[in-house]
Design an enzyme around this catalytic site. Structure first.
Site, short mmCIF file in Angstrom:
data_model
loop_
_atom_site.label_atom_id
_atom_site.label_comp_id
_atom_site.label_asym_id
_atom_site.label_seq_id
_atom_site.Cartn_x
_atom_site.Cartn_y
_atom_site.Cartn_z
CG ASP A 1 -7.96 -3.44 -2.84
OD1 ASP A 1 -9.12 -3.00 -2.84
OD2 ASP A 1 -6.95 -2.71 -2.90
CG HIS B 1 -2.05 0.97 1.14
ND1 HIS B 1 -1.90 2.30 1.47
CD2 HIS B 1 -3.34 0.81 0.76
CE1 HIS B 1 -3.06 2.91 1.29
NE2 HIS B 1 -3.95 2.04 0.86
#
Length: 435
Positions: A370, A311
């Site tokens: 996700d 991320h």
């Protein structure tokens, strides 16, 4: 907007061409302080260079705080795990927009207002008929949300008094448009909202009911989707939120601003990543092939990328991923798939191997939000092309809170990033026959 914790006696020094400039250090209530460079261009005749805005704070905000190193995410001071486990989506929506959790009366009034505004103009149905049947639901949704500007012309020149009602309208209508986009893409009739259902139940009803078949909402599924919506509600100044703020800074109407956020969210590096995770797991196919794909992910010459890991902000386990991992198990257990769901089996083994591999440890590549959300959606019967649409439903709350905050901030101006020009200095024009 001013920060009461700012201490004007603290400065950073910047030396340019022998001249020293004193730059104020703005104090954060928590997290990193910020060097105010807003006067550099005027006083030093140069700009700062920060590709991707990795080291740039474009605004002051009181909405969401992230500590990527410690894996912390808070909305208005509340930990995301507490909100996901104890709250519901519309309560979190109220918190983000108004800054405080609602009282019982405030909550009831807010949910009634959202339900009241869930219908869309009947003429919007004709817009859907202009799309071919194979159109991606995000394409349909993007056009439909932008078209709301035509149905609310009074908001083309909005005022401060319009902020709250606009936010409520947007939160209410986006799920309806999302469900309509799905129904049209599969050739089924639109299902109207049912105000006797709560927000999450109503969306599932519009997605899966038909005129001849009533959809009974499974409470485990409803609670899981409620958590997913909460976990996706806001995430500070990400790509889509920044896009909404930039569009809003020009004075564009709120429907146009949200449509720009949807467009940005559609990118595979942003909201489309959970769909990419499912496609990756399909490509891996079986647990026995995981080592092969781990090796491919490490090979810089191989185009394969391990989706759902890493991320831009988190250098620790994404706190949203931790909640979703357990939620995924709850949903699959309820559906009788806990021990035989191939997507979950591959995901868990892939995570376990990656978290022990020095390559991923050194690069601080942990599962993100996700990684498990797509598996939950798929188990619910939601097709992969709808994953980003659901993300947009949730993130609309954050977009509207950020949009409202931006317009209430007297320091905000129209966004105008600068550039480092590296092109030709000057060239003489020649006619086409002389080239």
């Amino acid at each position: 907007m001013t920060n009461e914790n700012n201490n004007d006696s603290e400065f950073a020094e910047l030396k340019i061409r022998g001249k020293i400039f004193k730059l104020p250090i703005l104090k954060a209530s928590i997290g990193e302080d910020v060097i105010d460079i807003s006067r550099v261009s005027a006083e030093a005749d140069c700009f700062t260079y920060d590709p991707g805005f990795m080291s740039t704070a474009s605004c002051q905000s009181t909405i969401t705080y992230i500590d990527g190193d410690k894996g912390i995410l808070r909305h208005r001071g509340y930990d995301i795990k507490d909100l996901a486990e104890k709250s519901d989506f519309l309560e979190v929506a109220y918190l983000l927009i108004y800054g405080e959790l609602p009282s019982g009366e405030q909550y009831n009034n807010f949910t009634k207002q959202v339900a009241h505004h869930s219908l869309v103009n009947e003429r919007l149905h004709y817009l859907f008929q202009t799309f071919c049947s194979s159109s991606h639901p995000m394409a349909i949704m993007l056009a439909a949300v932008g078209s709301l500007s035509a149905f609310y012309p009074d908001l083309l020149n909005f005022k401060e008094a319009d902020y709250e009602l606009t936010a409520i309208r947007m939160i209410a209508k986006i799920p309806t448009i999302a469900a309509m986009s799905y129904k049209y893409s599969i050739g089924q009739p639109f299902i109207y909202p049912d105000n006797s259902l709560d927000f999450t139940e109503n969306f599932l009803h519009m997605m899966f009911a038909t005129p001849c078949t009533k959809y009974t909402v499974n409470p485990i599924i409803k609670n899981a989707l409620n958590k997913i919506f909460i976990l996706h509600a806001d995430h500070e100044q990400n790509a889509s939120t920044s896009t909404v703020r930039i569009a809003g800074s020009s004075g564009a109407n709120p429907f146009a601003c949200i449509s720009t956020g949807i467009a940005s969210l559609w990118g595979p590096a942003h909201g489309g990543a959970n769909e990419a995770v499912i496609n990756m797991i399909k490509e891996i196919g079986s647990s026995e092939y995981i080592p092969k794909y781990i090796a491919k992910a490490k090979d810089k010459n191989d185009p394969f990328r391990l989706m759902g890991f890493g991320h831009r902000v988190y250098k620790n386990y994404d706190p949203r991923a931790a909640v979703l991992k357990e939620t995924c198990k709850e949903v699959l257990k309820e559906l009788g798939q806990l021990d035989n769901n191939p997507f979950l089996q591959i995901a868990i083994e892939l995570e376990a191997i990656a978290l022990k591999d020095e390559y991923f440890i050194e690069r601080k590549l942990y599962p993100n939000v996700d990684f498990y959300s797509g598996i939950i959606y798929k188990a619910m019967g939601i097709p992969s092309q709808m994953f980003t649409v659901l993300f947009a439903i949730a993130r609309t709350v954050g977009w509207m809170a950020q949009w409202k905050e931006m317009h209430e901030d007297p320091e905000q101006k129209i966004s105008r990033p600068r550039q480092l020009y590296t092109g030709y200095v000057h060239r003489e024009y020649k006619g086409i026959r002389e080239r």
